[in-house]
Write a protein that holds these residues in place. Structure first.
Motif, PDB file in Angstrom:
ATOM      1  N   UNK A 119     -13.947  29.096  21.109  1.00  0.00           N
ATOM      2  CA  UNK A 119     -14.926  30.044  21.635  1.00  0.00           C
ATOM      3  C   UNK A 119     -14.360  31.460  21.642  1.00  0.00           C
ATOM      4  N   UNK A 120     -13.089  31.595  22.037  1.00  0.00           N
ATOM      5  CA  UNK A 120     -12.444  32.903  22.024  1.00  0.00           C
ATOM      6  C   UNK A 120     -12.387  33.467  20.610  1.00  0.00           C
ATOM      7  N   UNK A 121     -12.016  32.636  19.647  1.00  0.00           N
ATOM      8  CA  UNK A 121     -11.909  33.096  18.260  1.00  0.00           C
ATOM      9  C   UNK A 121     -13.276  33.488  17.707  1.00  0.00           C
ATOM     10  N   UNK A 122     -14.298  32.696  18.019  1.00  0.00           N
ATOM     11  CA  UNK A 122     -15.649  32.991  17.522  1.00  0.00           C
ATOM     12  C   UNK A 122     -16.177  34.280  18.148  1.00  0.00           C
ATOM     13  N   UNK A 123     -15.937  34.469  19.442  1.00  0.00           N
ATOM     14  CA  UNK A 123     -16.441  35.645  20.139  1.00  0.00           C
ATOM     15  C   UNK A 123     -15.719  36.923  19.716  1.00  0.00           C
ATOM     16  N   UNK A 124     -14.400  36.845  19.576  1.00  0.00           N
ATOM     17  CA  UNK A 124     -13.609  38.053  19.378  1.00  0.00           C
ATOM     18  C   UNK A 124     -13.170  38.278  17.935  1.00  0.00           C
ATOM     19  N   UNK A 125     -13.226  37.238  17.113  1.00  0.00           N
ATOM     20  CA  UNK A 125     -12.754  37.360  15.739  1.00  0.00           C
ATOM     21  C   UNK A 125     -13.414  38.478  14.954  1.00  0.00           C
ATOM     22  N   UNK A 175      -2.682  28.125  17.638  1.00  0.00           N
ATOM     23  CA  UNK A 175      -2.169  28.979  16.571  1.00  0.00           C
ATOM     24  C   UNK A 175      -3.014  28.900  15.306  1.00  0.00           C
ATOM     25  N   UNK A 176      -3.528  27.727  14.973  1.00  0.00           N
ATOM     26  CA  UNK A 176      -4.287  27.552  13.736  1.00  0.00           C
ATOM     27  C   UNK A 176      -5.634  28.262  13.787  1.00  0.00           C
ATOM     28  N   UNK A 177      -6.380  28.109  14.877  1.00  0.00           N
ATOM     29  CA  UNK A 177      -7.750  28.610  14.944  1.00  0.00           C
ATOM     30  C   UNK A 177      -7.819  30.128  14.769  1.00  0.00           C
ATOM     31  N   UNK A 178      -7.043  30.932  15.517  1.00  0.00           N
ATOM     32  CA  UNK A 178      -7.123  32.379  15.283  1.00  0.00           C
ATOM     33  C   UNK A 178      -6.647  32.787  13.896  1.00  0.00           C
ATOM     34  N   UNK A 179      -5.692  32.042  13.329  1.00  0.00           N
ATOM     35  CA  UNK A 179      -5.246  32.357  11.966  1.00  0.00           C
ATOM     36  C   UNK A 179      -6.374  32.149  10.969  1.00  0.00           C
ATOM     37  N   UNK A 180      -7.141  31.082  11.132  1.00  0.00           N
ATOM     38  CA  UNK A 180      -8.251  30.807  10.223  1.00  0.00           C
ATOM     39  C   UNK A 180      -9.371  31.825  10.379  1.00  0.00           C
ATOM     40  N   UNK A 181      -9.749  32.148  11.608  1.00  0.00           N
ATOM     41  CA  UNK A 181     -10.857  33.084  11.786  1.00  0.00           C
ATOM     42  C   UNK A 181     -10.475  34.469  11.274  1.00  0.00           C
ATOM     43  N   UNK A 182      -9.179  34.789  11.267  1.00  0.00           N
ATOM     44  CA  UNK A 182      -8.707  36.065  10.731  1.00  0.00           C
ATOM     45  C   UNK A 182      -8.698  36.089   9.214  1.00  0.00           C
ATOM     46  N   UNK A 183      -8.946  34.941   8.577  1.00  0.00           N
ATOM     47  CA  UNK A 183      -9.046  34.901   7.127  1.00  0.00           C
ATOM     48  C   UNK A 183      -7.825  34.391   6.409  1.00  0.00           C
ATOM     49  N   UNK A 210     -10.426  34.437   2.470  1.00  0.00           N
ATOM     50  CA  UNK A 210     -10.310  35.798   2.990  1.00  0.00           C
ATOM     51  C   UNK A 210     -11.540  36.624   2.618  1.00  0.00           C
ATOM     52  N   UNK A 211     -12.131  36.338   1.467  1.00  0.00           N
ATOM     53  CA  UNK A 211     -13.319  37.065   1.025  1.00  0.00           C
ATOM     54  C   UNK A 211     -14.588  36.567   1.697  1.00  0.00           C
ATOM     55  N   UNK A 212     -14.524  35.431   2.363  1.00  0.00           N
ATOM     56  CA  UNK A 212     -15.681  34.904   3.088  1.00  0.00           C
ATOM     57  C   UNK A 212     -15.951  35.784   4.303  1.00  0.00           C
ATOM     58  N   UNK A 255      -5.193  37.102  17.720  1.00  0.00           N
ATOM     59  CA  UNK A 255      -5.801  37.212  16.393  1.00  0.00           C
ATOM     60  C   UNK A 255      -5.121  38.303  15.589  1.00  0.00           C
ATOM     61  N   UNK A 256      -4.853  39.438  16.228  1.00  0.00           N
ATOM     62  CA  UNK A 256      -4.257  40.580  15.526  1.00  0.00           C
ATOM     63  C   UNK A 256      -2.899  40.245  14.920  1.00  0.00           C
TER      64      UNK A 256
END
Length: 531
Positions: free
Chosen positions: A124-130, A175-183, A72-74, A480-481
């Motif tokens: 790509x969506x997670x990287x662009x919008x995260x 489900x996993x990818x947006x959870x990870x990019x959100x920290x 989360x701190x990353x 993501x939200x």
């Protein structure tokens, strides 16, 4: 774990029995109990995975929780870079992933490829919008100029993801990818029928730079591992049947944690009177029979304007008869196998009940053991009792009912006559008209002149269900939200907003009223300019 199993199915792939064992070793478990994994295309046992205990789930969540703080701190850009590298690895290792998908699901390779390449799109969506989704957001203060408000977003903590067997790669990573990019850290429970491709994805995420324990995988029976997971995590993302979804939501509610649920559907496909029936028939074969109908977005009810009913039915039956069945590791077949004997029995029994009740089978209606032990022909029915099980409940197989309707209003009414509301499609020669009709259909996604691909492919837009088809949304910023907690930081520029000894309450009331009226006039003027 290789004892007592057949390697016949594995021999047709780029995989080895030892490779499956190494994937299984990624599941950290203290139990000796295992669950057999079968290849649907041959009914061979190809391996086994641990039947994790409560203690195993507890250990996985504890490890993920410990790893979460550093993740989360990353900085979010660094988290997104891991996801970006992962997407490249998925494409680079597509052959092995496709073999794994076919091996454990019985899909045709065409269907496996369609599911696999949705993963890079989700990345790509997670990287662009995260980065934007987690950024601080200024909001209007309570008193203009005197106060401010800022919303900050923090990851919820440890997310539990419970993914299904029908699209184990697509739906787990959605489900996993947006959870990870959100920290967040994630504990993923794949369906016990299809664990291997998911475990391989976990390996690829590690290769991409995801720190240890930020993603943990637990395997086992859903009825045991699922509740243990829900009781320990901070958020649950579940994809599966509606009745199980109710149980997930109830347990999450008792634990006062949030959840998102993508559940069942009885999806309608509407053919309007101005539709190109040949094009609609071509689209309907994919909309109804992709992945042998084992797709939450697939159409199970076709509603056709009576003026084009006969022409559409003839074209649809002809195109369906041309579909090819097969489970070989090539791109020749369009339709693969059902997942297991239970799913075959479900499909076969419902078709037979409809036939016995007077429905007409225009094509299909046959088990195809000559192709594979659980293969079933794509099936088209008319004359189905509207109150029957096959007309009202999700079959989740290669079966569709077709019925005439007298008008567009009647089609919309029939489409909405269901407790489900996941996906629908509208076919018309006038796209504007199709969009107007789509707004009347009570579904989370409505596609015009396509069955489901344009909706699923719109990763910048949310996807989810109305009614019994679920709660929450995946994809888009909403996807993501859901994994973030919002915190409002409100600040006064003038100290405490309370009357002082030098400022009588009457003056405060009059001054506040004057300021409110002035602000209201300004806002009205701004709205007028925008119009």
């Amino acid at each position: 774990m290789s004892s007592g199993r057949s390697s016949v199915a594995v021999a047709n792939t780029s995989l080895t029995v030892d490779r499956l064992d190494r994937l299984t070793d990624r599941v950290r478990s203290t139990t000796d109990e295992t669950i057999a994994v079968e290849a649907p295309a041959t009914a061979d046992r190809i391996g086994s995975v641990p039947d994790c205990s409560d203690a195993d789930v507890d250990a996985a969540v504890a490890a993920a929780r410990e790893a979460h703080a550093d993740w989360a701190a990353t900085p979010v850009d660094q988290r997104a870079a891991v996801i970006d590298r992962f997407s490249e690895l998925v494409v680079d290792h597509r052959a092995e992933l496709l073999d794994l998908l076919q091996l454990e699901t019985g899909k045709s390779r065409q269907t496996a490829a369609e599911g696999l390449f949705s993963v890079p799109s989700a990345c790509e969506q997670a990287v662009d919008r995260g980065p934007e989704a987690v950024a601080d957001e200024p909001r209007g203060g309570g008193i203009p100029l005197l106060t401010t408000a800022t919303v900050t977003y923090e990851p919820v903590g440890v997310v539990g993801v419970i993914s299904p067997w029908n699209y184990p790669v697509t739906l787990s990573m959605a489900d996993v990818i947006p959870a990870l990019v959100a920290g967040n850290a994630v504990v993923l429970k794949p369906d016990e029928k299809t664990p291997y491709a998911t475990l391989f994805l976990a390996e690829l995420l590690e290769r991409a730079g995801l720190p240890d324990d930020v993603l943990r995988v637990v395997t086992g029976e859903g009825g045991a591992v699922g509740p243990a997971l829900i009781d320990r995590v901070d958020y649950v993302a579940f994809t599966g049947g509606t009745e199980t979804g109710r149980a997930v939501a109830e347990r999450a509610g008792r634990n006062l944690i949030d959840c998102s649920l993508e559940l069942g559907g009885k999806n309608p496909l509407i053919v309007l009177d101005d539709a190109d029936v040949e094009e609609a028939a071509r689209g309907a074969t994919t909309a109804c029979f992709a992945n042998a109908g084992q797709l939450c977005l697939s159409a199970e009810r076709i509603l056709v304007d009576e003026s084009v009913f006969d022409d559409f039915l003839e074209a649809f039956v002809e195109r369906t008869r041309q579909l090819t069945l097969g489970t070989a590791y090539d791109y020749d077949a369009e339709i693969g196998s059902l997942i297991d004997a239970a799913q075959l029995d479900r499909v076969r029994s419902r078709v037979e009940a409809a036939r016995e009740a007077g429905a007409t089978v225009h094509t299909g209606g046959r088990h195809r053991p000559d192709v594979g032990p659980y293969c079933y022909d794509p099936t088209i029915l008319t004359g189905v009792d509207p109150d029957s099980q096959i007309a009202c409940e999700e079959t989740f197989g290669p079966v569709v009912t077709v019925q005439p309707v007298e008008s567009t209003d009647a089609a919309v009414a029939a489409a909405n006559d269901s407790p489900y509301g996941l996906n629908a499609s509208v076919w018309t020669g006038d796209r504007s008209r199709g969009q107007r009709v789509a707004r009347q259909v009570d579904c989370g996604t409505v596609c015009v002149n396509d069955g489901f691909a344009v909706g699923w492919g719109a990763t910048d837009a949310p996807m989810g269900g109305f009614g019994d088809s679920g709660i929450g949304r995946r994809q888009g910023d909403e996807g993501i939200k859901r994994y973030l907690e919002a915190r409002t930081v409100a600040t006064s520029r003038v100290g405490p907003l309370v009357p002082s000894d030098q400022l009588p309450m009457g003056w405060v009331v009059e001054g506040a009223s004057t300021a409110w009226q002035a602000g209201r006039r300004i806002k009205r003027a701004v709205r007028s300019l925008r119009r």
